[in-house]
Design a protein around this motif. Sequence first.
Motif, short mmCIF file in Angstrom:
data_model
loop_
_atom_site.label_atom_id
_atom_site.label_comp_id
_atom_site.label_asym_id
_atom_site.label_seq_id
_atom_site.Cartn_x
_atom_site.Cartn_y
_atom_site.Cartn_z
N MET A 1 0.83 -1.22 0.00
CA MET A 1 0.00 0.00 0.00
C MET A 1 0.86 1.25 0.00
N THR A 2 1.93 1.18 0.80
CA THR A 2 2.82 2.33 0.86
C THR A 2 3.58 2.52 -0.45
N PHE A 3 3.65 1.47 -1.25
CA PHE A 3 4.36 1.58 -2.54
C PHE A 3 3.60 2.44 -3.53
N PHE A 4 2.27 2.43 -3.47
CA PHE A 4 1.47 3.18 -4.44
C PHE A 4 1.40 4.68 -4.12
N ILE A 5 1.70 5.04 -2.90
CA ILE A 5 1.61 6.46 -2.53
C ILE A 5 2.61 7.31 -3.32
N PRO A 6 3.89 6.94 -3.43
CA PRO A 6 4.81 7.74 -4.26
C PRO A 6 4.43 7.76 -5.73
N VAL A 7 3.88 6.65 -6.20
CA VAL A 7 3.45 6.61 -7.61
C VAL A 7 2.31 7.58 -7.84
N VAL A 8 1.37 7.61 -6.93
CA VAL A 8 0.24 8.54 -7.07
C VAL A 8 0.73 9.98 -7.00
N LEU A 9 1.67 10.24 -6.11
CA LEU A 9 2.21 11.60 -6.01
C LEU A 9 2.93 12.01 -7.29
N LEU A 10 3.67 11.06 -7.88
CA LEU A 10 4.35 11.37 -9.14
C LEU A 10 3.35 11.64 -10.27
N VAL A 11 2.28 10.87 -10.30
CA VAL A 11 1.26 11.09 -11.34
C VAL A 11 0.60 12.44 -11.16
N VAL A 12 0.28 12.77 -9.90
CA VAL A 12 -0.34 14.08 -9.64
C VAL A 12 0.61 15.21 -10.02
N PHE A 13 1.88 15.09 -9.67
CA PHE A 13 2.88 16.12 -10.02
C PHE A 13 3.01 16.24 -11.53
N PHE A 14 2.98 15.08 -12.21
CA PHE A 14 3.09 15.11 -13.66
C PHE A 14 1.89 15.82 -14.29
N LEU A 15 0.71 15.52 -13.78
CA LEU A 15 -0.49 16.15 -14.34
C LEU A 15 -0.49 17.66 -14.09
N ILE A 16 -0.03 18.06 -12.91
CA ILE A 16 -0.02 19.50 -12.59
C ILE A 16 0.98 20.25 -13.47
N THR A 17 2.14 19.67 -13.68
CA THR A 17 3.18 20.35 -14.44
C THR A 17 3.08 20.14 -15.94
N ALA A 18 2.44 19.08 -16.37
CA ALA A 18 2.43 18.76 -17.80
C ALA A 18 1.19 19.28 -18.51
N LEU A 19 0.07 19.31 -17.84
CA LEU A 19 -1.18 19.72 -18.49
C LEU A 19 -1.36 21.23 -18.37
N LYS A 20 -1.55 21.88 -19.49
CA LYS A 20 -1.78 23.32 -19.53
C LYS A 20 -3.01 23.59 -20.41
N VAL A 21 -3.75 24.60 -20.05
CA VAL A 21 -4.94 25.00 -20.80
C VAL A 21 -4.73 26.42 -21.31
N LEU A 22 -4.88 26.58 -22.61
CA LEU A 22 -4.74 27.90 -23.24
C LEU A 22 -6.10 28.37 -23.73
#
Length: 261
Positions: A1-22
């Motif tokens: 369970m603790t293994f998925f927490i860093p993965v989820v955080l990386l996905v969230v960070f990726f979505l925040i930094t990678a997705l942009k709306v113009l």
Amino acid sequence: MTFFIPVVLLVVFFLITALKVLNEYERGVIFRLGRVINAKGPGLIILIPIVDRMTRVSLRIMTLDVPNQDVITRDNVSIKVNAVVYFRVTDPIKAILEVEDFMFATSQLAQTTLRSVCGGVELDEILSQREKVNSEIQEILDTHTDPWGIKVSTVELKYIDLPQEMQRAMAKQAEAERERRAKVINAQGEFQAADKLSEAAEIISAHPEALQLRYLQTLREMSAEGKSSTIIPLPLDLLKMLAPLTGRGEAMDKKDQESKS
């Protein structure tokens, strides 16, 4: 369970930094490792974190207020002129690559162009032919900003500040012009009236009874004013016609000859 927490955080960070709306009026110039790859938008775009960097550019028409500029016209009149410039970005990549700050560059270019164009014409031309001056400034600005991917659509002179001495001189000139027009109109009216009077005299000379009718009409107008006494001038020719009846014709003729001599 603790293994998925860093993965989820990386996905969230990726979505925040990678997705942009113009927005519809925006374009994003994408730099990948320092190189421009494309201008994307509008809508949702995806950037590679750390690798890609985006610069937003608005495509809407921008308004640039040109501050007061001290100008000496071609006829050596010192004035202050300000203007407003309307422009828009047509090529976002050129607007970012060719000039460091296209807003500041366009503002400085507009100020120098305004001074040079207004300094090359006379004051009367600036006041009476603003559209010509505006179009000349617009053409010069558009020519210089075209390599930057900027289109200057309109330039308008807003305010022209004249010295007090020049304002008084222009007021005197306008007053003199009005007086000249009034005198010309008055002279034209006198000429037309004299023309009509000469035509009336020709008609009356052809019909002497018209003069008698005019005389009676004048008496009627004078009597309608309600005055208690009325002075009616009699022609000298009429008195000379009546003089033989009274036996004084020769005396009046003699008196006229003595006065002429």
